[in-house]
Design an enzyme around this catalytic site. Sequence first.
Site, mmCIF file in Angstrom:
data_model
loop_
_atom_site.group_PDB
_atom_site.id
_atom_site.type_symbol
_atom_site.label_atom_id
_atom_site.label_comp_id
_atom_site.label_asym_id
_atom_site.label_seq_id
_atom_site.Cartn_x
_atom_site.Cartn_y
_atom_site.Cartn_z
ATOM 1 N N LYS A 256 -12.209 -70.747 17.882
ATOM 2 C CA LYS A 256 -12.895 -70.311 16.673
ATOM 3 C C LYS A 256 -12.136 -69.110 16.118
ATOM 4 C CE LYS A 256 -15.388 -67.908 14.868
ATOM 5 N NZ LYS A 256 -15.059 -67.104 13.632
ATOM 6 N N VAL A 313 -21.153 -58.054 19.087
ATOM 7 C CA VAL A 313 -21.106 -59.520 19.192
ATOM 8 C C VAL A 313 -20.887 -59.940 20.639
ATOM 9 C CG1 VAL A 313 -19.822 -61.582 18.525
ATOM 10 C CG2 VAL A 313 -20.337 -59.829 16.818
ATOM 11 N N GLU A 337 -12.352 -58.331 25.151
ATOM 12 C CA GLU A 337 -11.827 -57.022 24.745
ATOM 13 C C GLU A 337 -12.492 -56.694 23.426
ATOM 14 O OE1 GLU A 337 -10.056 -54.345 22.557
ATOM 15 O OE2 GLU A 337 -8.627 -55.996 22.358
ATOM 16 N N CYS A 371 -7.829 -51.849 17.602
ATOM 17 C CA CYS A 371 -8.809 -51.350 18.560
ATOM 18 C C CYS A 371 -8.237 -50.189 19.358
ATOM 19 C CB CYS A 371 -9.269 -52.471 19.477
ATOM 20 S SG CYS A 371 -7.943 -53.494 20.112
#
Length: 585
Positions: A256, A313, A337, A371
């Site tokens: 996805k 999420v 992660e 990140c």
Amino acid sequence: MPVATKSPAAPEAPAAPVITVTFPAAEKPEGRAPGAEGARGSIVGFNGRRRTPPPVNEPVRSYAPGTPERAELKARLDSMSAEQVDIPIVVDGREIRTGDTAQIVMPHAHQHVLGSWHAATTEHVAQAIKAAERARADWGNWPFEERAGVFLRAAELLSTRHRATINAATMLGQSKTAFQAEVDAACELADFWRFNVHFAENLYADQPISDRGIWNQTDYRPLEGFIYAVTPFNFTAIGGNLPTAPALMGNTVLWKPSMTAMLSAHYVMQILTEAGLPPGVINFLPGDPVAISNAALSHRDFAGLHFTGSTTVFNLMWKQIGANTNSYRTYPRIVGETGGKDFIVAHPSADTEALAVAIVRGGFEYQGQKCSAASRIYVPQSLWGEVRDRVIAMMKEITVGDVRDFRNFMGAVIDKRAFDKISGYLADAKRNAKVLAGGTARGETGWFIDPTLVEATDPSYRLMCEEIFGPVVTAYAYPDAKYSEILDTVNRTSPYALTGSIFARDRGAVHEAMLRLRDAAGNFYINDKPTGAVVGQQPFGGARASGTNDKAGSMLNLARWVSARSVKETFAPPHDFKYPFMGAE
């Protein structure tokens, strides 16, 4: 004088024996692409132990004026800017177009449409799960070297013929500069595919000892079921690694991709197909993340999650997996992660010039949408004035705009949602802190946020604690004598523990930071910015709210995608149940 004579022909050496291993052929699904059935059925094996080519990090090209790579990339940017790409769902090698489409736009020119992608439904998820099950029967039983060959070929295709295309797709669709696209989409992804093969070979070679008359073996089986890979917008390399790392180990995957990185993901999927990836091994499912995830995570054959994205999420998915545990065939592997609130700490002995460069590069490259981006800075008061002035001087030279103009250091943030979120933090800083430079958001033509430096008087101020994911760096100047205390503050301030760095010439100060911040960062840098991990050199990942720290780009990650089976073979088993001690005196 001797006369030369022709020697009689030597007898032809016998050919090395070749073994053909035939696996059960899966049922051919309707509508499979022509020739796809050739990927299933039989594999030709070899006598002899094969070794894969030793991996080498892909060299980074400069794209300097006058270089051939610059001209090639510029030409590809022009041609792709004029294209309208129609991106399908891919299930079992078949392209599916639903007509339910969403547009792909340039973040730096958000009225410019690059194409559209078709949204998958829960029915397509069900089809993909069946395709993955069929493909697993063959793919999981292929010799490792054959699976490795697919990804080694993909790395070569990526780094040669398709390099300009994947870089241009990343620049146009994700607003990366030429350099940021090169180190990500071309180099890091090629490194993942090459080094993962090397790490997998080493993992398979780890075998138990055997005693006299016994042969002990470890069978590294693929997981029983399918892997669900969920990939983010900010790194094309992560998009290419999360589905392929489990696939290399014999698993089959539902992928996805992020809705805001669809263009580059599409070309990654095309490269894998050209490299010979069999149908059904990786199934490409663009669409609504909630609907697709619910369908995948509720299926009894769900065997693992490979995720990069937000902490929120990931927590929701973990909770959902936990609630479904009783319905799964096996306990799923969860690898993720997530976020970061990454720090730079300076000791009074720090090199101020190097520190200032690290703040600018670490905080503002790719608009702070890493990140690992430097987001909170701790500088001793004795150095703060000089460091601040150096940083602001460099910020004045930074240009922000369309990444097709190679003079720009920064592009746009990914979409309006990110633009609005970051704008909210800028407004807060103007009310409750001191904006030293930047602080401007311009969304008329593109989602542009100027690089921003904020000074906070409180180390617990929200911009020192919360992940922003934009080009905003917040600094706190601490009293020089409180270096040890500030290290404790750094450790306690954020729930994240992804990356961080220490700047100091004093080796004792470095050692102290190494100990006090041991749990604060999974990737720790000494006199360097906290971004730019290289596959094979700095395996990447963090703990706490930053994820499971399974280290992408290392053997540790690949070990999560296998289920070991211990096999003991006894060559001469006993024929009597009695032991010697039972004999009569």
